[in-house]
Design a protein around this motif. Structure first.
Motif, PDB file in Angstrom:
ATOM      1  N   ASP A 113      12.893   8.561   3.891  1.00 60.13           N
ATOM      2  CA  ASP A 113      12.189   8.423   2.604  1.00 60.13           C
ATOM      3  C   ASP A 113      10.686   8.248   2.769  1.00 60.13           C
ATOM      4  O   ASP A 113       9.953   8.217   1.771  1.00 60.13           O
ATOM      5  CB  ASP A 113      12.742   7.228   1.811  1.00 60.13           C
ATOM      6  N   CYS A 114      10.219   8.091   3.988  1.00 59.62           N
ATOM      7  CA  CYS A 114       8.775   7.926   4.212  1.00 59.62           C
ATOM      8  C   CYS A 114       8.063   9.224   3.827  1.00 59.62           C
ATOM      9  O   CYS A 114       8.451  10.310   4.244  1.00 59.62           O
ATOM     10  CB  CYS A 114       8.508   7.592   5.676  1.00 59.62           C
ATOM     11  N   GLY A 115       7.015   9.077   3.020  1.00 59.87           N
ATOM     12  CA  GLY A 115       6.265  10.263   2.578  1.00 59.87           C
ATOM     13  C   GLY A 115       5.105  10.600   3.505  1.00 59.87           C
ATOM     14  O   GLY A 115       4.345  11.520   3.227  1.00 59.87           O
TER      15      GLY A 115
ATOM     16  N   ALA B 271       0.807  -1.227   0.000  1.00 61.80           N
ATOM     17  CA  ALA B 271       0.000   0.000   0.000  1.00 61.80           C
ATOM     18  C   ALA B 271       0.840   1.277   0.000  1.00 61.80           C
ATOM     19  O   ALA B 271       0.311   2.366  -0.209  1.00 61.80           O
ATOM     20  CB  ALA B 271      -0.904  -0.001   1.236  1.00 61.80           C
ATOM     21  N   CYS B 272       2.135   1.145   0.216  1.00 61.16           N
ATOM     22  CA  CYS B 272       2.979   2.337   0.390  1.00 61.16           C
ATOM     23  C   CYS B 272       3.402   2.933  -0.962  1.00 61.16           C
ATOM     24  O   CYS B 272       4.044   2.253  -1.763  1.00 61.16           O
ATOM     25  CB  CYS B 272       4.224   1.942   1.190  1.00 61.16           C
ATOM     26  N   PRO B 273       3.086   4.196  -1.206  1.00 60.81           N
ATOM     27  CA  PRO B 273       3.488   4.795  -2.493  1.00 60.81           C
ATOM     28  C   PRO B 273       5.005   4.943  -2.624  1.00 60.81           C
ATOM     29  O   PRO B 273       5.528   5.024  -3.737  1.00 60.81           O
ATOM     30  CB  PRO B 273       2.797   6.167  -2.484  1.00 60.81           C
TER      31      PRO B 273
ATOM     32  N   ASN C   5      -0.756   5.171   4.421  1.00 58.67           N
ATOM     33  CA  ASN C   5      -1.497   4.021   3.877  1.00 58.67           C
ATOM     34  C   ASN C   5      -1.173   2.754   4.653  1.00 58.67           C
ATOM     35  O   ASN C   5      -2.008   1.875   4.805  1.00 58.67           O
ATOM     36  CB  ASN C   5      -1.101   3.762   2.410  1.00 58.67           C
ATOM     37  N   CYS C   6       0.083   2.671   5.107  1.00 61.85           N
ATOM     38  CA  CYS C   6       0.552   1.448   5.769  1.00 61.85           C
ATOM     39  C   CYS C   6      -0.307   1.105   6.977  1.00 61.85           C
ATOM     40  O   CYS C   6      -0.745  -0.026   7.154  1.00 61.85           O
ATOM     41  CB  CYS C   6       2.010   1.605   6.178  1.00 61.85           C
ATOM     42  N   VAL C   7      -0.577   2.103   7.790  1.00 58.67           N
ATOM     43  CA  VAL C   7      -1.310   1.867   9.025  1.00 58.67           C
ATOM     44  C   VAL C   7      -2.767   1.503   8.719  1.00 58.67           C
ATOM     45  O   VAL C   7      -3.415   0.757   9.449  1.00 58.67           O
ATOM     46  CB  VAL C   7      -1.155   3.092   9.965  1.00 58.67           C
TER      47      VAL C   7
HETATM   48  S1  SF4 Z   1       3.535   6.528   6.090  1.00 61.75           S
HETATM   49 FE1  SF4 Z   1       3.524   4.376   5.578  1.00 61.75          FE
HETATM   50  S2  SF4 Z   1       2.559   4.266   3.565  1.00 61.75           S
HETATM   51 FE2  SF4 Z   1       3.185   6.344   3.884  1.00 61.75          FE
HETATM   52  S3  SF4 Z   1       5.198   6.528   2.945  1.00 61.75           S
HETATM   53 FE3  SF4 Z   1       5.502   6.115   5.121  1.00 61.75          FE
HETATM   54  S4  SF4 Z   1       5.672   3.897   5.208  1.00 61.75           S
HETATM   55 FE4  SF4 Z   1       4.763   4.362   3.227  1.00 61.75          FE
END
Ligand code: SF4
Ligand code: SF4
Ligand code: FES
Length: 286
Positions: free
Chosen positions: A247-249, A200-202, A253-255
């Motif tokens: 690098d996490c945007g 799910a992670c972009p 979505n992950c959660v």
């Molecule tokens: S918050 Fe979660 S889904 Fe969003 S970029 Fe970070 S790891 Fe990926």
């Protein structure tokens, strides 16, 4: 029952009177209920390099009470015949625990990444709607619904997601811990490396090296452990470089998709804060 030693004589049933007045009119046999069928549309591919075999195939299998998608796939395995009546090779997929613990049956069902063993047909197709099933797209395809999740295990190695042992000799009792600390760690420990968060992670894709939320969560988990904390800095260093926590945007979505409801965004925030501290004051805290 014989109570006086005499032979028991069974009473003969009186033959039924054949009067046409007393005979009940024969009931017409109830019409056979149409069997409930489960309609599945499955993305298939015979091998990683056989792109030309990529196709959809549709199947109808008998519904069973409490049926989940895993059980529906098992029905196809028994009778691998498409809705067009074509005999095909059985669909292949992975499953082990059948209780949402191992993560191996993760696939995309009706557009949502989840486990086949905990996805009930009654919940997603109560009125016979078509169930669409595809393999996860962020991992290399092996065949049909099986993908190779090795990258996740490589990431666990990268962040040293374990507690080091000095040896197998007697080490004495471990460090004492407050229940609050254990309660903080427990939800983090429920990860089953299923891959939903990465799917799910972009930020997790072919053109990025991002390690993903699952491994970052393990950094938090093991750094919270009194023995694991001895290698805290090595874990932080592992997520400070390219593809690391920065690098996490923060799309979160992950959660949303984590079947174990792990507070992944909190873990990412904690690890990001710890890496910043290490970057700024690492030389001082060594
Ligand atoms: S918050 Fe979660 S889904 Fe969003 S970029 Fe970070 S790891 Fe990926
Ligand atoms: S963090 Fe959640 S979604 Fe990600 S691999 Fe672990 S259990 Fe699956
Ligand atoms: S078979 Fe283990 S999670 Fe589904």
């Amino acid at each position: 029952m014989a109570t006086n030693g005499e032979t028991t004589v069974k009473k003969k049933k009186k033959p039924k009177e054949s009067s046409s007045e007393s005979a009940e009119p024969k009931k017409a046999p109830a019409p056979k209920k149409p069997e409930r069928l489960v309609h599945l549309k499955i993305r298939r591919q015979d091998a990683p390099d056989k792109l030309e075999t990529r196709r959809w195939e549709e199947f109808k299998v008998p519904f069973l009470p409490q049926m989940n998608v895993n059980a529906a796939l098992q029905q196809i395995q028994k009778y691998p015949e498409t809705t067009e009546g074509k005999r095909v090779n059985p669909v292949v997929w992975e499953a082990a625990c059948l209780e949402e613990v191992c993560g191996s049956c993760t696939m995309i069902i009706n557009g949502r990444v989840r486990q086949a063993c905990s996805c009930l047909v009654d919940d997603i197709a109560p009125n016979g709607e078509t169930i669409t099933i595809e393999p996860m797209s962020k991992f290399p395809l092996v065949r049909d619904l099986i993908v190779d999740r090795s990258s996740m295990f490589e990431s666990l190695k990268r962040v040293k997601a374990w507690i080091d042992l000095d040896g197998t000799h007697e080490l004495g009792p471990g460090p004492r811990e407050a229940p609050e600390a254990q309660h903080e760690r427990y939800p983090l420990s429920r990860c089953m490396t299923c891959g939903c968060c990465l799917e799910a992670c972009p930020q997790y894709n072919d053109s990025s090296k991002f390690i993903g939320a699952a491994a970052i969560n393990q950094v938090r988990l093991f750094n919270l452990h009194p023995s694991g904390a001895m290698h805290k800095n090595a874990r932080l260093d592992a997520v400070m470089g390219p593809g690391g926590v920065a690098d996490c945007g923060k799309a979160q979505n992950c959660v949303e998709v984590c079947p174990k409801e792990i507070p992944l965004v909190d873990s990412i925030a904690v690890v990001a804060r710890d890496t910043t501290k290490r970057l700024l004051f690492g030389w001082l805290l060594k």
